[in-house]
Scaffold this motif. Structure first.
Motif, PDB file in Angstrom:
ATOM      1  N   LEU A   1       0.773  -1.198   0.040  1.00  0.00           N
ATOM      2  CA  LEU A   1      -0.122   0.078   0.017  1.00  0.00           C
ATOM      3  C   LEU A   1       0.882   1.297  -0.008  1.00  0.00           C
ATOM      4  N   ALA A   2       2.027   1.302   0.712  1.00  0.00           N
ATOM      5  CA  ALA A   2       2.764   2.403   0.644  1.00  0.00           C
ATOM      6  C   ALA A   2       3.368   2.569  -0.610  1.00  0.00           C
ATOM      7  N   ALA A   3       3.873   1.721  -1.336  1.00  0.00           N
ATOM      8  CA  ALA A   3       4.591   1.603  -2.777  1.00  0.00           C
ATOM      9  C   ALA A   3       3.295   2.292  -3.683  1.00  0.00           C
ATOM     10  N   LEU A   4       1.964   1.478  -3.347  1.00  0.00           N
ATOM     11  CA  LEU A   4       0.979   1.928  -4.521  1.00  0.00           C
ATOM     12  C   LEU A   4       0.556   3.446  -4.238  1.00  0.00           C
ATOM     13  N   ALA A   5       0.664   3.955  -2.785  1.00  0.00           N
ATOM     14  CA  ALA A   5       0.406   5.330  -2.420  1.00  0.00           C
ATOM     15  C   ALA A   5       1.347   6.226  -3.381  1.00  0.00           C
ATOM     16  N   GLU A   6       2.534   5.919  -3.281  1.00  0.00           N
ATOM     17  CA  GLU A   6       3.726   6.561  -3.991  1.00  0.00           C
ATOM     18  C   GLU A   6       3.433   6.740  -5.469  1.00  0.00           C
TER      19      GLU A   6
ATOM     20  N   VAL B   1       4.378   3.560 -13.052  1.00  0.00           N
ATOM     21  CA  VAL B   1       5.192   2.762 -12.412  1.00  0.00           C
ATOM     22  C   VAL B   1       6.634   3.010 -13.335  1.00  0.00           C
ATOM     23  N   ALA B   2       6.381   3.285 -14.709  1.00  0.00           N
ATOM     24  CA  ALA B   2       7.785   3.604 -15.511  1.00  0.00           C
ATOM     25  C   ALA B   2       8.231   4.804 -14.958  1.00  0.00           C
ATOM     26  N   ALA B   3       7.659   5.948 -14.754  1.00  0.00           N
ATOM     27  CA  ALA B   3       8.159   7.351 -14.249  1.00  0.00           C
ATOM     28  C   ALA B   3       8.618   7.020 -12.956  1.00  0.00           C
ATOM     29  N   HIS B   4       7.752   6.237 -12.046  1.00  0.00           N
ATOM     30  CA  HIS B   4       8.345   5.972 -10.595  1.00  0.00           C
ATOM     31  C   HIS B   4       9.853   5.303 -10.580  1.00  0.00           C
ATOM     32  N   ARG B   5      10.010   4.473 -11.665  1.00  0.00           N
ATOM     33  CA  ARG B   5      11.223   3.780 -11.914  1.00  0.00           C
ATOM     34  C   ARG B   5      12.270   4.668 -12.539  1.00  0.00           C
ATOM     35  N   GLY B   6      11.703   5.614 -13.230  1.00  0.00           N
ATOM     36  CA  GLY B   6      12.757   6.785 -14.194  1.00  0.00           C
ATOM     37  C   GLY B   6      13.402   5.802 -15.343  1.00  0.00           C
ATOM     38  N   ARG B   7      12.598   4.892 -15.978  1.00  0.00           N
ATOM     39  CA  ARG B   7      12.881   4.101 -17.113  1.00  0.00           C
ATOM     40  C   ARG B   7      11.850   3.677 -18.016  1.00  0.00           C
ATOM     41  N   PRO B   8      12.143   3.715 -19.327  1.00  0.00           N
ATOM     42  CA  PRO B   8      10.713   3.090 -20.001  1.00  0.00           C
ATOM     43  C   PRO B   8      10.313   1.671 -19.658  1.00  0.00           C
ATOM     44  N   LEU B   9       9.186   1.529 -19.891  1.00  0.00           N
ATOM     45  CA  LEU B   9       8.449   0.238 -19.761  1.00  0.00           C
ATOM     46  C   LEU B   9       7.533  -0.227 -20.652  1.00  0.00           C
ATOM     47  N   HIS B  10       7.839  -1.144 -21.407  1.00  0.00           N
ATOM     48  CA  HIS B  10       6.832  -1.761 -22.489  1.00  0.00           C
ATOM     49  C   HIS B  10       6.230  -2.911 -22.195  1.00  0.00           C
ATOM     50  N   VAL B  11       4.736  -3.238 -22.497  1.00  0.00           N
ATOM     51  CA  VAL B  11       4.187  -4.356 -22.199  1.00  0.00           C
ATOM     52  C   VAL B  11       3.972  -4.946 -23.803  1.00  0.00           C
ATOM     53  N   LEU B  12       4.241  -6.017 -23.962  1.00  0.00           N
ATOM     54  CA  LEU B  12       4.198  -6.805 -25.160  1.00  0.00           C
ATOM     55  C   LEU B  12       3.330  -8.163 -24.908  1.00  0.00           C
TER      56      LEU B  12
ATOM     57  N   GLU C   1       3.525  -8.435 -12.582  1.00  0.00           N
ATOM     58  CA  GLU C   1       4.916  -8.030 -13.183  1.00  0.00           C
ATOM     59  C   GLU C   1       5.280  -6.795 -12.555  1.00  0.00           C
ATOM     60  N   LEU C   2       4.147  -6.003 -12.588  1.00  0.00           N
ATOM     61  CA  LEU C   2       4.562  -4.505 -12.281  1.00  0.00           C
ATOM     62  C   LEU C   2       4.785  -4.635 -10.714  1.00  0.00           C
ATOM     63  N   SER C   3       4.028  -5.546 -10.009  1.00  0.00           N
ATOM     64  CA  SER C   3       4.245  -5.501  -8.488  1.00  0.00           C
ATOM     65  C   SER C   3       5.770  -6.065  -8.112  1.00  0.00           C
ATOM     66  N   HIS C   4       6.369  -6.797  -8.959  1.00  0.00           N
ATOM     67  CA  HIS C   4       7.529  -7.296  -8.775  1.00  0.00           C
ATOM     68  C   HIS C   4       8.398  -6.161  -8.640  1.00  0.00           C
ATOM     69  N   MET C   5       8.259  -5.307  -9.630  1.00  0.00           N
ATOM     70  CA  MET C   5       9.190  -4.087  -9.842  1.00  0.00           C
ATOM     71  C   MET C   5       8.927  -3.194  -8.663  1.00  0.00           C
ATOM     72  N   LEU C   6       7.661  -3.011  -8.056  1.00  0.00           N
ATOM     73  CA  LEU C   6       7.333  -2.028  -7.008  1.00  0.00           C
ATOM     74  C   LEU C   6       7.692  -2.553  -5.740  1.00  0.00           C
ATOM     75  N   LEU C   7       8.016  -3.944  -5.854  1.00  0.00           N
ATOM     76  CA  LEU C   7       8.380  -4.738  -4.480  1.00  0.00           C
ATOM     77  C   LEU C   7       9.977  -4.829  -4.498  1.00  0.00           C
ATOM     78  N   GLY C   8      10.590  -4.178  -5.495  1.00  0.00           N
ATOM     79  CA  GLY C   8      11.978  -4.227  -5.371  1.00  0.00           C
ATOM     80  C   GLY C   8      12.514  -5.654  -5.714  1.00  0.00           C
ATOM     81  N   HIS C   9      11.823  -6.587  -6.245  1.00  0.00           N
ATOM     82  CA  HIS C   9      12.463  -7.977  -6.504  1.00  0.00           C
ATOM     83  C   HIS C   9      13.428  -7.812  -7.710  1.00  0.00           C
ATOM     84  N   ARG C  10      14.369  -8.689  -7.753  1.00  0.00           N
ATOM     85  CA  ARG C  10      15.164  -9.086  -8.702  1.00  0.00           C
ATOM     86  C   ARG C  10      15.201 -10.209  -9.239  1.00  0.00           C
TER      87      ARG C  10
END
Length: 173
Positions: free
Chosen positions: A15-20, A36-47, A87-96
């Motif tokens: 919820l904190a990540a989603l609020a951000e 999410v792309a803006a939050h990460r500061g990099r392009p994000l494409h869904v294919l 998959e976006l959740s992985h990004m928001l949670l800082g998974h690798r």
């Protein structure tokens, strides 16, 4: 994830990540992906692309300068949306990442590891369970109608309702 306490801690983290980032209302997956792309500061494409039999439903490929989410082109729209949110959740949670050889048999596994590729192979992995919880919360926040400010209850009843709402909201996190 172990127990109710761990689940609540995860919910608070998500919820904190989603609020951000902010969940758009009305819900729009493209707008959320852009956030999410803006939050990460990099392009994000869904294919949406044909995936081979036995491949994961979706995958996050994290390259040096861009993120790519792929999902099977034959997936029904609502399921595809859930996969993308997962998959976006992985990004928001800082998974690798992990190796994704099923989708890229011609790419050396070492290159995939260096790229930080992450994929879902099941729900026995802690990160996968976390991403599933987060994907569910995204949809929950996206479709839950906002609380109405105007009430027809008398002030004493409204105070009780407000206290109950605060307690329930605290327990949900």
């Amino acid at each position: 994830m172990r127990g109710l306490r761990a689940h609540r801690a995860l919910r608070r983290r998500v919820l904190a990540a989603l609020a951000e980032v902010g969940v758009p209302r009305p819900w729009d997956l493209a707008a959320f992906t852009a956030r999410v792309a803006a939050h990460r500061g990099r392009p994000l494409h869904v294919l949406a692309m044909p995936l081979p039999p036995g491949a994961p439903d979706g995958a996050w490929l994290s390259g040096p300068t861009v993120d790519v989410i792929v999902h099977d082109a034959d997936t029904p729209p609502l399921r595809a949306e859930h996969i993308v949110c997962h998959e976006l959740s992985h990004m928001l949670l800082g998974h690798r990442g992990a190796c994704l050889a099923e989708l890229t048999p011609d790419v050396p596994p070492e290159l995939l590891r260096r790229m930080g590729v992450l994929h879902r192979a099941g729900y026995d992995d802690e990160r996968e369970r976390e991403a599933e919880v987060a994907a569910g919360l995204i949809r929950e926040l996206a479709v839950r109608p906002p609380l109405r400010a105007a009430r027809t209850a008398d002030p004493a009843e409204a105070a009780v309702i407000d206290r109950l709402a605060r307690v329930m909201a605290r327990d949900r996190r």
